[in-house]
Design a protein around this motif. Structure first.
Motif, PDB file in Angstrom:
ATOM      1  N   ILE A 260       0.495   0.353  -3.432  1.00 29.21           N
ATOM      2  CA  ILE A 260       1.080  -0.210  -2.216  1.00 29.21           C
ATOM      3  C   ILE A 260       1.851  -1.472  -2.592  1.00 29.21           C
ATOM      4  O   ILE A 260       1.267  -2.481  -2.985  1.00 29.21           O
ATOM      5  N   GLY A 261       3.169  -1.388  -2.505  1.00 33.38           N
ATOM      6  CA  GLY A 261       4.015  -2.522  -2.846  1.00 33.38           C
ATOM      7  C   GLY A 261       4.806  -2.278  -4.118  1.00 33.38           C
ATOM      8  O   GLY A 261       4.327  -1.631  -5.051  1.00 33.38           O
TER       9      GLY A 261
ATOM     10  N   ALA B 199      -0.746  -4.017  -4.176  1.00 37.71           N
ATOM     11  CA  ALA B 199       0.187  -4.928  -4.846  1.00 37.71           C
ATOM     12  C   ALA B 199       1.212  -5.428  -3.836  1.00 37.71           C
ATOM     13  O   ALA B 199       2.417  -5.403  -4.068  1.00 37.71           O
ATOM     14  N   THR B 200       0.700  -5.881  -2.705  1.00 38.26           N
ATOM     15  CA  THR B 200       1.550  -6.213  -1.560  1.00 38.26           C
ATOM     16  C   THR B 200       2.137  -7.616  -1.604  1.00 38.26           C
ATOM     17  O   THR B 200       2.966  -7.966  -0.764  1.00 38.26           O
ATOM     18  N   GLY B 201       1.690  -8.438  -2.559  1.00 39.53           N
ATOM     19  CA  GLY B 201       2.122  -9.827  -2.559  1.00 39.53           C
ATOM     20  C   GLY B 201       1.288 -10.645  -1.593  1.00 39.53           C
ATOM     21  O   GLY B 201       0.321 -10.151  -1.000  1.00 39.53           O
TER      22      GLY B 201
ATOM     23  N   GLY C 197       9.383  -9.508   3.189  1.00 35.49           N
ATOM     24  CA  GLY C 197       8.380  -8.464   3.403  1.00 35.49           C
ATOM     25  C   GLY C 197       6.962  -8.854   3.053  1.00 35.49           C
ATOM     26  O   GLY C 197       6.020  -8.108   3.348  1.00 35.49           O
ATOM     27  N   THR C 198       6.779 -10.010   2.409  1.00 36.55           N
ATOM     28  CA  THR C 198       5.427 -10.434   2.043  1.00 36.55           C
ATOM     29  C   THR C 198       4.830 -11.241   3.193  1.00 36.55           C
ATOM     30  O   THR C 198       5.006 -12.454   3.280  1.00 36.55           O
TER      31      THR C 198
ATOM     32  N   ALA D   2      -6.757  -4.896  -6.860  1.00 37.67           N
ATOM     33  CA  ALA D   2      -5.912  -5.929  -6.255  1.00 37.67           C
ATOM     34  C   ALA D   2      -5.155  -6.615  -7.387  1.00 37.67           C
ATOM     35  O   ALA D   2      -5.771  -7.152  -8.313  1.00 37.67           O
ATOM     36  N   VAL D   3      -3.826  -6.574  -7.333  1.00 34.62           N
ATOM     37  CA  VAL D   3      -3.026  -7.146  -8.416  1.00 34.62           C
ATOM     38  C   VAL D   3      -1.875  -7.970  -7.847  1.00 34.62           C
ATOM     39  O   VAL D   3      -1.409  -7.742  -6.732  1.00 34.62           O
ATOM     40  N   GLY D   4      -1.421  -8.925  -8.636  1.00 32.95           N
ATOM     41  CA  GLY D   4      -0.275  -9.731  -8.237  1.00 32.95           C
ATOM     42  C   GLY D   4      -0.652 -10.870  -7.313  1.00 32.95           C
ATOM     43  O   GLY D   4      -1.781 -11.372  -7.320  1.00 32.95           O
ATOM     44  N   GLU D   5       0.285 -11.258  -6.485  1.00 35.53           N
ATOM     45  CA  GLU D   5       0.138 -12.458  -5.659  1.00 35.53           C
ATOM     46  C   GLU D   5      -0.932 -12.337  -4.584  1.00 35.53           C
ATOM     47  O   GLU D   5      -1.371 -13.343  -4.029  1.00 35.53           O
ATOM     48  N   VAL D   6      -1.377 -11.128  -4.278  1.00 33.89           N
ATOM     49  CA  VAL D   6      -2.438 -10.957  -3.284  1.00 33.89           C
ATOM     50  C   VAL D   6      -3.758 -11.535  -3.793  1.00 33.89           C
ATOM     51  O   VAL D   6      -4.662 -11.842  -3.020  1.00 33.89           O
TER      52      VAL D   6
END
Length: 405
Positions: free
Chosen positions: A6-7, A158-160, A168-169, A369-373
């Motif tokens: 997702i993302g 990976a939605t941010g 979009g974030t 859960a990965v990235g800015e989230v």
């Protein structure tokens, strides 16, 4: 075996590509109408995707969270990021300051490279399809969108974060994780400028190097940092402010030293200048400092001291006032610009909730859960995209291992 990502930010793109390369049926669900919308806007549209440094130095650019990122950076560091994108056809431009961009200086080069590889490995991409929820159903993961429902054995979120919502974030995933019993650390804007009640508006656009910022809280020092400062129409920005913004709290006092000397050294500079030539005007002496002339005159104006005073007429009280404004300029009435213009999000999925080697949730199987989230944010200079790539890559390796066992 199937994977839904997702993302389509950096963590989502690399994770999806690595899963697909291993032969897993992989789908990206993206709420926007284009892939990697935030990547396209990053680095002023040029995409500063990493910083050419050893992983041990990279770790120092994530506030207090650098050590928690060490496994991911060991698995995929800056040199790996450069080599990886080169393998996709993106040649690097490594600047003297270490910032790494695509040689084209166009963010679109990165997106086009990923898009081509995703197509080659038959990754299904669902665009313009906002996800509304994620839940476990009969041993699989059900992903609901505004258009349909999808199931997969593994889901990667990976939605941010919540920074720059126009891209979009908008922090959608926090509610999904809370519904799964996952602890979310309070979020706040990071990599953001500040607005001042008494801004230096006429000097907007001026920048200078080597300014030291000290954050004071309840009489104590919280953080001390030296970097470049930019004057904006509403306040201050530049690396000094952006990289410190994650630490700002209500009630803080910001102390700025605009010089490469402390208060006592500056006082000695004024005394020596008066001794050497007492007839020189104060403003003439101060204009020898390594600061923009217009800024010096503005600080002088704010001090209330006559700039035409002869150095022999500058009193001890005058020197103390000048020392305070040039080496200890204090601001208490400031406000972070906020999520609308912030480049990153501080806070998010607690690091206690994920494996720091794979970024799999500890409370549930086969969801990542990965990235800015996740509750990790880096300094300006390519560090956030690097962290996202490292997390996405680490998650993919674990997913492939689990799915193919």
């Amino acid at each position: 075996m199937s994977v839904i990502v997702i993302g389509s930010g950096p963590s989502g793109l690399i994770c999806a590509l690595e899963c697909a390369r291993a032969g897993l049926e992989t789908t990206i669900i993206e709420k926007n109408k284009v892939l990697g919308k935030k990547i396209l806007a990053s680095g002023g549209g040029m995409c500063n995707y990493t910083h050419d440094e050893d992983k041990d130095i990279l770790m120092t650019h994530y506030g207090t969270k650098g050590k928690q990122l060490r496994h991911a950076l060991k698995a995929f560091d800056a040199r790996d990021a450069i080599a990886y994108l080169r393998s996709l056809g993106v040649e690097p431009l490594i600047r003297e300051d270490g910032k790494v961009f695509p040689k084209s200086l166009k963010s679109s080069s990165v997106i086009e490279a990923f898009a081509g590889a995703l197509k080659e490995f038959k990754v299904k991409i669902l665009m313009d399809e906002p996800v509304t929820g994620v839940e476990a159903v009969d041993g699989k993961w059900l992903v609901r969108t505004l258009k349909d429902e999808y199931t997969a054995s593994t889901v990667v979120v990976a939605t941010g974060g919540a920074s720059y919502p126009l891209l979009g974030t908008t922090g959608d995933a926090y509610a999904w994780f809370k519904a799964l019993g996952v602890d979310i650390m309070a979020i706040k804007p990071a990599l953001t400028g500040i607005s001042l009640s008494d801004a230096f508006t006429p000097l907007s656009g001026l920048s200078f190097k080597g300014v030291t910022l000290t954050i004071l809280r309840k009489g104590g020092q919280v953080l001390r940092s030296t970097d470049d400062l930019l004057i904006t129409h509403k306040g201050f920005s530049g690396p000094l402010i952006l990289n410190s913004s994650r630490s700002f709290e209500p009630g803080d006092v910001l102390s700025f030293n605009f010089l490469d000397m402390d208060k006592s050294q500056f006082d000695r500079f004024l005394i020596d200048s008066a001794t050497q030539n007492g007839k020189r005007q104060l403003k003439t002496v101060l204009e020898t400092l390594d600061l923009p002339k217009a800024f010096i005159l503005e600080l002088l104006s704010r001090s209330g001291i006559d700039p035409t005073l002869k150095m022999s007429e500058v009193s001890k009280k005058n020197r103390q006032s000048l020392g305070a404004i040039f080496t200890d300029y204090r601001i208490s009435d400031f406000k972070a610009i906020g999520f609308k213009q912030a480049m990153a999000t501080s806070g998010g999925v607690s690091l206690e909730e994920v494996s720091l080697k794979t970024f799999a949730l500890k409370k549930h199987k086969r969801i990542y859960a990965v990235g800015e989230v996740v509750d990790i944010d880096g300094d300006t200079g390519g560090y956030n995209i690097q962290a996202a790539l490292s997390m996405g890559y680490s998650a993919a390796k674990q997913i492939v291992k689990e799915e193919l066992e």
